[in-house]
Scaffold this active site. Structure first.
Site, PDB file in Angstrom:
ATOM      1  N   GLY A   1      -4.078   2.436  -3.968  1.00 14.26           N
ATOM      2  CA  GLY A   1      -3.511   1.317  -4.730  1.00 14.26           C
ATOM      3  C   GLY A   1      -4.617   0.320  -5.023  1.00 14.26           C
ATOM      4  O   GLY A   1      -5.170  -0.295  -4.109  1.00 14.26           O
ATOM      5  N   ALA A   2      -4.962   0.230  -6.326  1.00 15.21           N
ATOM      6  CA  ALA A   2      -6.074  -0.662  -6.702  1.00 15.21           C
ATOM      7  C   ALA A   2      -5.569  -1.946  -7.356  1.00 15.21           C
ATOM      8  O   ALA A   2      -6.168  -2.475  -8.280  1.00 15.21           O
ATOM      9  CB  ALA A   2      -7.041   0.079  -7.628  1.00 15.21           C
TER      10      ALA A   2
ATOM     11  N   ASP B   1      -6.274   5.086  -7.265  1.00 18.83           N
ATOM     12  CA  ASP B   1      -5.089   4.605  -8.001  1.00 18.83           C
ATOM     13  C   ASP B   1      -4.699   5.675  -9.010  1.00 18.83           C
ATOM     14  O   ASP B   1      -5.519   6.534  -9.358  1.00 18.83           O
ATOM     15  CB  ASP B   1      -5.407   3.279  -8.719  1.00 18.83           C
TER      16      ASP B   1
ATOM     17  N   ARG C   1      -0.606 -17.164   8.866  1.00 17.55           N
ATOM     18  CA  ARG C   1       0.027 -18.231   8.072  1.00 17.55           C
ATOM     19  C   ARG C   1       0.552 -19.333   8.998  1.00 17.55           C
ATOM     20  O   ARG C   1       0.373 -20.528   8.724  1.00 17.55           O
ATOM     21  CB  ARG C   1       1.200 -17.646   7.262  1.00 17.55           C
TER      22      ARG C   1
ATOM     23  N   ASN D   1       5.624  -2.772   0.530  1.00 15.49           N
ATOM     24  CA  ASN D   1       6.955  -3.290   0.872  1.00 15.49           C
ATOM     25  C   ASN D   1       8.052  -2.411   0.292  1.00 15.49           C
ATOM     26  O   ASN D   1       7.820  -1.757  -0.713  1.00 15.49           O
ATOM     27  CB  ASN D   1       7.091  -4.717   0.333  1.00 15.49           C
TER      28      ASN D   1
ATOM     29  N   HIS E   1       8.975  -8.765   9.013  1.00 16.53           N
ATOM     30  CA  HIS E   1       8.563  -9.669   7.955  1.00 16.53           C
ATOM     31  C   HIS E   1       9.804 -10.423   7.469  1.00 16.53           C
ATOM     32  O   HIS E   1      10.888  -9.872   7.492  1.00 16.53           O
ATOM     33  CB  HIS E   1       8.065  -8.781   6.812  1.00 16.53           C
TER      34      HIS E   1
ATOM     35  N   ASN F   1       9.556   2.683  -4.482  1.00 14.11           N
ATOM     36  CA  ASN F   1       8.402   2.652  -3.571  1.00 14.11           C
ATOM     37  C   ASN F   1       8.442   3.773  -2.535  1.00 14.11           C
ATOM     38  O   ASN F   1       7.398   4.278  -2.116  1.00 14.11           O
ATOM     39  CB  ASN F   1       8.264   1.271  -2.918  1.00 14.11           C
TER      40      ASN F   1
END
Ligand code: APR
Length: 311
Positions: A8-9, A33, A151, A120, A175, A95
């Site tokens: 995945g680019a 990719d 975070r 995700n 998450h 996905n």
């Protein structure tokens, strides 16, 4: 020859590759990719920065899995973002198909790799990659906890004025909504967070951390966060490559720890060349323990959605 592949680019994948290449911890980083020329262009650009940055790692951009052969670590970022009109289940289906096909190719060319999943919805995609790969679960884990903890640390630093490097923050669970912040184990300059900030302030920071990704999406207008996420994924790959045994919160397979079994969940783990060496069980308060069990139940329910789609 040491090699890390990033599939995945997009922003997440390419920034992860940049971080790994600049750390100079492997000979090659492969960026793959399906979009023709995109990974090749990014790789060329990154390779041309080496004389200035002082690193040697070669970045290889490709559309062909044969170029990923023998990777020590593979980070899967391939996926589509949710588009208007798409339901949660639609996104899951799209996905899941991508992660399944990527995993099959990776296993074919890198049967001994450690798989780090970031696509995700994270819990489902990590579970799926583990099932499709047939790898021991210790060799497949997901990224979420380092990002959320990071975070949280940033928000604590803003609220206290303390040096960012003096803050230890920790989130477990999953998450988003089922993220389990662990204030009892957070420290500012060695002092417990609960002695530095009022409970109401800690609650506000926790709420902001939970929605950390959405806050950035709203500001960017298009796309989602990638600097902190890529730092987290790269840090996990580094621990594997260096066999460091560093403790870090990752989405790992549970086998009875905290009384939780048979689910991928965000917990502290010792990470080395074989992936998750073991889960580090922290001393949680009763409230934190209960929240972790609840998060595990929520993840199990979400993972069951995978059975409803045909892959
Ligand atoms: N094989 C390889 N690459 C693929 C495939 C596939 N089957 N399908 C899609 N891709 C690529 C796309 O071409 C794109 O370049 O995955 C890349 C995804 O990039 P972006 O859409 O920019 O997404 P990014 O912000 O990088 O996030 C990637 O991480 O945090 C998660 O939710 C996020 O799932 C998303 C992932």
């Amino acid at each position: 020859m040491s090699r890390i592949t990033v599939v995945g680019a997009g922003k997440y994948g390419s920034t992860t590759v940049q971080r790994l290449a600049e750390w100079d911890i492997v000979e090659e980083v492969v960026l793959l990719d399906i979009v023709e020329d995109l990974p090749q262009g990014l790789a060329l650009d990154m390779n041309q920065s080496r004389p200035v940055m002082g690193n040697r790692t070669l970045v290889i951009g490709t559309n062909d899995y044969a170029d990923t052969a023998g990777s020590d670590v593979v980070i899967i970022t391939a996926g589509l973002p949710r588009k208007p009109g798409m339901s949660r289940m639609d996104l899951l289906e799209v996905n899941a198909k991508i992660v399944k096909s990527v995993t099959e190719e990776i296993v074919r060319y890198s049967p001994n790799a450690i798989l780090i999943v970031v696509t995700n919805p994270l819990d489902q995609m990590t579970t799926l990659a583990a099932e499709v790969s047939g790898f021991p679960r210790s060799r497949v884990f997901g990224q979420a906890g380092i990002l959320d903890s990071s975070r949280f640390a940033h928000f604590i630093s803003e609220a206290t004025g303390a040096d960012i490097q003096s803050i230890e923050a920790l989130t477990l669970g999953s998450h988003g909504k089922t993220m389990v912040p662990v204030p009892s184990l957070c420290r500012v300059d060695g002092k417990p967070l609960t002695e530095v900030l009022a409970p109401g302030t800690i609650d506000d920071l926790v709420k902001r951390t939970r929605k950390g990704g959405a806050e950035i999406v709203a500001l960017l207008k298009t796309g989602s966060a990638y600097y902190a996420p890529s730092a987290a994924a790269a840090c996990m790959a580094k621990a594997v490559i260096e066999d460091s045994g560093k403790h870090m919160p990752v989405c790992a397979w549970m086998e009875g720890e905290y009384g939780i079994d048979g689910v991928y969940l965000g917990v502290m783990a010792e990470v080395g060349a074989q992936g998750v060496r073991h889960i580090v069980v922290e001393a949680l308060t009763d409230e934190e323990q209960a929240a972790l069990v609840k998060a595990a139940e929520a993840v199990k329910a979400k993972v069951a959605d995978l059975d409803e789609i045909s892959l």
